[in-house]
Motif scaffolding. Sequence first.
Motif, short mmCIF file in Angstrom:
data_model
loop_
_atom_site.label_atom_id
_atom_site.label_comp_id
_atom_site.label_asym_id
_atom_site.label_seq_id
_atom_site.Cartn_x
_atom_site.Cartn_y
_atom_site.Cartn_z
N THR A 46 6.66 16.03 -8.04
CA THR A 46 5.61 15.54 -8.41
C THR A 46 4.38 15.27 -7.40
OG1 THR A 46 6.29 13.20 -8.19
CG2 THR A 46 7.03 14.36 -10.38
N GLY A 47 4.70 15.22 -6.12
CA GLY A 47 3.87 14.78 -5.14
C GLY A 47 3.59 13.25 -5.10
N ALA A 48 4.56 12.40 -5.54
CA ALA A 48 4.53 10.95 -5.56
C ALA A 48 4.76 10.68 -4.36
CB ALA A 48 5.25 10.50 -6.70
N GLY A 49 5.21 11.25 -3.19
CA GLY A 49 5.76 10.59 -2.07
C GLY A 49 6.03 11.54 -0.97
N GLN A 50 6.69 11.09 0.03
CA GLN A 50 7.19 12.08 0.96
C GLN A 50 8.56 11.77 1.35
OE1 GLN A 50 5.53 14.48 2.69
NE2 GLN A 50 3.84 14.35 1.60
N VAL A 51 9.53 12.60 1.40
CA VAL A 51 11.01 12.69 1.76
C VAL A 51 11.46 13.06 3.09
CG1 VAL A 51 13.25 13.01 0.91
CG2 VAL A 51 11.27 13.06 -0.79
N LEU A 96 7.51 4.24 -9.23
CA LEU A 96 6.56 5.17 -9.90
C LEU A 96 5.68 4.41 -10.89
CD1 LEU A 96 9.27 7.93 -10.33
CD2 LEU A 96 7.54 8.33 -8.78
N CYS A 97 6.20 3.34 -11.43
CA CYS A 97 5.37 2.74 -12.50
C CYS A 97 4.39 1.87 -11.91
CB CYS A 97 6.27 1.65 -13.10
SG CYS A 97 7.80 2.33 -14.15
N ALA A 98 4.45 1.37 -10.56
CA ALA A 98 3.53 0.65 -9.73
C ALA A 98 2.24 1.69 -9.31
CB ALA A 98 4.09 -0.15 -8.62
N GLY A 99 2.43 2.90 -9.22
CA GLY A 99 1.37 3.61 -9.03
C GLY A 99 0.98 3.43 -7.32
N ARG A 100 1.99 3.44 -6.61
CA ARG A 100 1.80 3.51 -5.02
C ARG A 100 2.68 4.54 -4.49
NH1 ARG A 100 -1.08 0.16 -6.67
NH2 ARG A 100 -1.64 -1.94 -5.76
N PRO A 101 2.00 5.30 -3.19
CA PRO A 101 2.94 6.44 -2.70
C PRO A 101 3.99 5.73 -2.25
CG PRO A 101 1.04 5.56 -1.34
CD PRO A 101 0.81 4.80 -2.72
N ILE A 102 5.13 6.83 -2.22
CA ILE A 102 6.61 6.29 -1.66
C ILE A 102 7.04 7.12 -0.35
CG2 ILE A 102 8.94 6.09 -2.58
CD1 ILE A 102 7.55 6.11 -5.57
N VAL A 103 7.76 6.75 0.40
CA VAL A 103 8.27 7.33 1.62
C VAL A 103 9.65 6.88 1.38
CG1 VAL A 103 8.52 7.56 4.04
CG2 VAL A 103 6.31 7.05 2.89
N ASP A 149 0.98 -1.25 0.00
CA ASP A 149 -0.09 -0.17 0.01
C ASP A 149 0.66 1.40 -0.12
OD1 ASP A 149 -2.47 -1.26 0.30
OD2 ASP A 149 -1.78 -1.99 2.14
N ILE A 150 2.02 1.05 0.58
CA ILE A 150 3.00 2.36 0.67
C ILE A 150 4.20 1.78 0.53
CG2 ILE A 150 4.03 4.13 2.19
CD1 ILE A 150 0.75 3.05 3.31
N PRO A 177 -6.20 7.88 2.97
CA PRO A 177 -6.57 7.17 1.49
C PRO A 177 -6.63 7.81 0.34
CG PRO A 177 -8.04 6.43 3.17
CD PRO A 177 -7.53 7.37 3.98
N ALA A 178 -7.18 9.17 0.59
CA ALA A 178 -6.97 10.17 -0.28
C ALA A 178 -5.71 10.39 -1.07
CB ALA A 178 -8.00 11.37 -0.29
N ALA A 179 -4.83 10.77 0.02
CA ALA A 179 -3.42 11.17 0.00
C ALA A 179 -2.68 10.04 -0.85
CB ALA A 179 -2.90 11.64 1.07
N ARG A 180 -3.11 8.74 -0.20
CA ARG A 180 -2.36 7.54 -1.02
C ARG A 180 -2.81 7.62 -2.21
NH1 ARG A 180 -4.42 4.61 3.44
NH2 ARG A 180 -5.60 3.31 1.92
N GLN A 181 -3.86 7.65 -2.76
CA GLN A 181 -4.38 7.42 -4.19
C GLN A 181 -3.91 8.64 -5.00
OE1 GLN A 181 -8.64 7.60 -4.56
NE2 GLN A 181 -8.52 7.15 -6.75
#
Length: 398
Positions: free
Chosen positions: A335-340, A312-319, A289-290, A360-364
């Motif tokens: 991009t907003g694809a995750g948190q650093v 990134l290809c998998a479409g999941r949020p990244i930490v 999920d993350i 969940p909305a932020a994950r999506q």
Amino acid sequence: MHILLHDFAGHPFQAELSRVLARRGHRVTHAWFAGDTGPKGRMARTEGDADTLAFLPAGQDLRYSKTDFLRRRAGDIAYGQELGQAICAMKPDVVISGNTPTEAQEGIQRACRQTGTPFIYWCQDFYSVAASRLLARKLPGPGHLIGGYYRFLERRQMRRASRVLHITESFRAQTDAWGIPRERVSVIPNWGALDEIGVLDRNTAWAQANGLGPGTRFLYSGTLAMKHNPELLAGLARAVTAGDQVVLVSAGVGADGLAARAADGTLPGMRVLPLQPFEVFPQVLASGDILLAVIEREAGTFSVPSKILSYLCAGRPIVLAAPGDNLAAQILRETGAGQVVEPEDTEGFAAAAQAFRDDPAARQAAGAAGRAYAEAHFDLERVADKFETLFSEARNGL
């Protein structure tokens, strides 16, 4: 032309480049270190591959160690000699080599000089700079001297190369400092295997076969080596609530240590599984999920975690725990694809992962942003165009 593409690590995206180049009519020999335990791409001919594609597993019989410095050095030298002999025998039109330990690269480049083969140094990271920083911290005094020797070798290899290929513009500062003429330096960013890694439902056959539960899954996939801090993952495992899991699909000294702690009950929130073949890799990523990634500060400036591109290809949020100037960190922020978070911020790493769990909305949104970036930047045909231009320039001495 006959291209020998060598990727010591055996990454999926570079194997896919070899396939595309072979389909374009080139004869391509794809070489990699077969004795390495890290995640690998499809390292064998499959249905639909061009007849001009061949795979060359190197170093299969080496007694290699990533924890014993002397054995590792001997293995690197022997590996470079073995691949150098193959180059002398096949005499390709051009050699491109990346992700390669400095002393292994030395043997490869020496063979190219002997045969007059254009050699392209594919700089995935500055191996000697990262090694110098790690050695200086772990072996004060001797580590500085050893690191200096590796920096001398890597600088000389780049100066002797027909071309140097960087994966980010930010690497130019180092080659400028080393006196590498800018006209011999190119930049082609890395990419993920977009056509191979899709956005799948989390309840994949792989997840079911491994009994992954219905709770939130924080997933790390890839090696855990000296440049990775396993305590970030351990801290998250201690922080997760009942029913959630930190799923580690990994190998390496860090993974071994975490597996032992999970087995003795010290980390009940962690599940450790071995690395998986590339055929199920998309299912592995979709099962999380993350998605998690970590890199040490000493290595982070000159090393870009390739797993981020697959994530990134998998479409999941990244930490990601990494220095702020790391290329992967920049991509996630822009991009907003995750948190650093910073590499030492164990609490912040756990908090960022749990924040995605609770929203969940932020994950999506983050997952969709990552996939959109991948679709916009990972066009392999356009990437192959750039490599063909690079090979022609190297052969023609431009």
